[in-house]
Design a protein around this motif. Structure first.
Motif, PDB file in Angstrom:
ATOM      1  N   LEU A  95       0.855  -1.183   0.000  1.00  0.00           N
ATOM      2  CA  LEU A  95       0.000   0.000   0.000  1.00  0.00           C
ATOM      3  C   LEU A  95       0.893   1.236   0.000  1.00  0.00           C
ATOM      4  O   LEU A  95       1.771   1.362   0.863  1.00  0.00           O
ATOM      5  N   THR A 146      -1.472  -1.170  -4.195  1.00  0.00           N
ATOM      6  CA  THR A 146      -2.586  -0.225  -4.178  1.00  0.00           C
ATOM      7  C   THR A 146      -2.011   1.141  -3.827  1.00  0.00           C
ATOM      8  O   THR A 146      -1.273   1.278  -2.853  1.00  0.00           O
ATOM      9  N   ILE A 148      -2.761   4.977  -2.746  1.00  0.00           N
ATOM     10  CA  ILE A 148      -3.841   5.685  -2.060  1.00  0.00           C
ATOM     11  C   ILE A 148      -3.549   7.192  -2.033  1.00  0.00           C
ATOM     12  O   ILE A 148      -2.659   7.640  -1.303  1.00  0.00           O
ATOM     13  N   ARG A 166     -14.529   7.070  -0.405  1.00  0.00           N
ATOM     14  CA  ARG A 166     -13.487   6.499  -1.249  1.00  0.00           C
ATOM     15  C   ARG A 166     -13.798   6.772  -2.709  1.00  0.00           C
ATOM     16  O   ARG A 166     -14.886   6.468  -3.198  1.00  0.00           O
ATOM     17  N   ASP A 192      -8.194   0.286   6.507  1.00  0.00           N
ATOM     18  CA  ASP A 192      -9.344  -0.395   5.901  1.00  0.00           C
ATOM     19  C   ASP A 192      -8.901  -1.164   4.658  1.00  0.00           C
ATOM     20  O   ASP A 192      -9.310  -2.315   4.438  1.00  0.00           O
ATOM     21  N   GLU A 193      -8.090  -0.528   3.836  1.00  0.00           N
ATOM     22  CA  GLU A 193      -7.614  -1.177   2.614  1.00  0.00           C
ATOM     23  C   GLU A 193      -6.684  -2.334   2.935  1.00  0.00           C
ATOM     24  O   GLU A 193      -6.707  -3.366   2.267  1.00  0.00           O
ATOM     25  N   LYS A 196      -9.102  -5.163   3.979  1.00  0.00           N
ATOM     26  CA  LYS A 196     -10.038  -5.669   2.963  1.00  0.00           C
ATOM     27  C   LYS A 196      -9.348  -6.071   1.660  1.00  0.00           C
ATOM     28  O   LYS A 196      -9.733  -7.058   1.032  1.00  0.00           O
ATOM     29  N   HIS A 198      -9.364  -4.804  -1.458  1.00  0.00           N
ATOM     30  CA  HIS A 198     -10.272  -4.869  -2.606  1.00  0.00           C
ATOM     31  C   HIS A 198      -9.737  -4.166  -3.859  1.00  0.00           C
ATOM     32  O   HIS A 198     -10.368  -4.232  -4.910  1.00  0.00           O
ATOM     33  N   ASN A 199      -8.609  -3.477  -3.756  1.00  0.00           N
ATOM     34  CA  ASN A 199      -8.193  -2.609  -4.869  1.00  0.00           C
ATOM     35  C   ASN A 199      -6.765  -2.893  -5.321  1.00  0.00           C
ATOM     36  O   ASN A 199      -5.980  -1.975  -5.550  1.00  0.00           O
ATOM     37  N   ILE A 204      -6.620   4.444  -5.655  1.00  0.00           N
ATOM     38  CA  ILE A 204      -7.861   4.944  -5.088  1.00  0.00           C
ATOM     39  C   ILE A 204      -7.556   6.291  -4.420  1.00  0.00           C
ATOM     40  O   ILE A 204      -6.394   6.675  -4.252  1.00  0.00           O
TER      41      ILE A 204
END
Length: 209
Positions: A95, A146, A148, A166, A192-193, A196, A198-199, A204
């Motif tokens: 991330l 990911t 961010i 988001r 959260d990312e 989870k 998800h991306n 994002i």
């Protein structure tokens, strides 16, 4: 879940560590000097000295690296490449604490926040360096990354509201027409990312609700 925060002593890094610990995650702070975060586990090492063995066993690595002086701006690319090379073809997700200057301001994705006439001239070199690093990251299919991006007004001392929206590749405004988020709320979005996931392979963005 085991999470490592690289460059954890920075303002964003410390809050990401704090948020992750509050969720019960097993957090290791990777720092160059004395660990000033709340993480009970730490590794004292420069980002460029990290090895694959240092990052083995983590579910998520958060890259909170940041430099601002002109001579160091290319390190946004070189440090991210180094982390990607270490995590290449592994199951560890990466991330990246990104920038807002590269967020698109039109649906054609031909104009960015940093292109606008009211974007501060002093921040253009930083925005360009971070945008370059993002473009290079997009070319990596061997890493579960990911990116961010925060809102345009990224407030280090802003309050923690616990609520955020988001978005995606484009600059997102809240119901008040604002593009603003505190470091504390940004940290919530990062964790959260991390939980989870998800991306993967996407950029994002987050803005205060």
């Amino acid at each position: 879940m085991k999470i490592a925060v690289v460059c954890a002593n920075g303002r964003a890094g410390r809050l990401i560590v704090k948020e992750a610990l509050s969720r019960g995650l097993d957090v290791t702070a990777i720092v160059r000097g004395e660990n000033i975060t709340e993480a009970p586990n730490s590794l004292k090492k420069d980002i460029f000295d990290l090895t694959g063995a240092d990052l083995r066993g983590f579910d998520v690595v958060v890259d909170a690296f940041g430099v601002w002086t002109p001579e160091k701006l290319p390190q946004h690319s070189s440090s991210l490449k180094h982390l990607c090379d270490l995590l290449s073809h592994s199951n560890t997700r990466l991330l990246v604490v990104g920038g807002a200057g590269s967020l698109y301001t039109n649906k054609e994705h031909t104009a960015c926040v940093a292109d606008s006439p009211d974007f501060p001239t002093a921040f253009k070199p930083l925005a360009a360096a971070m945008a370059k690093a993002l473009q290079e990251l997009r070319a990596r299919s061997d890493v579960k990354w990911t990116y961010i991006s925060p809102a345009g007004d990224f407030q280090a001392e802003g309050e923690k509201s616990g609520k955020y929206i988001r978005g995606g590749e484009e600059l997102t405004l809240n119901s008040k027409g604002e593009s603003v988020i505190s470091y504390a709320d940004y940290a919530i979005a990062v964790v959260d990312e991390a939980i989870k996931g998800h991306n993967i392979g996407r950029r994002i963005s987050v803005v205060r609700e």
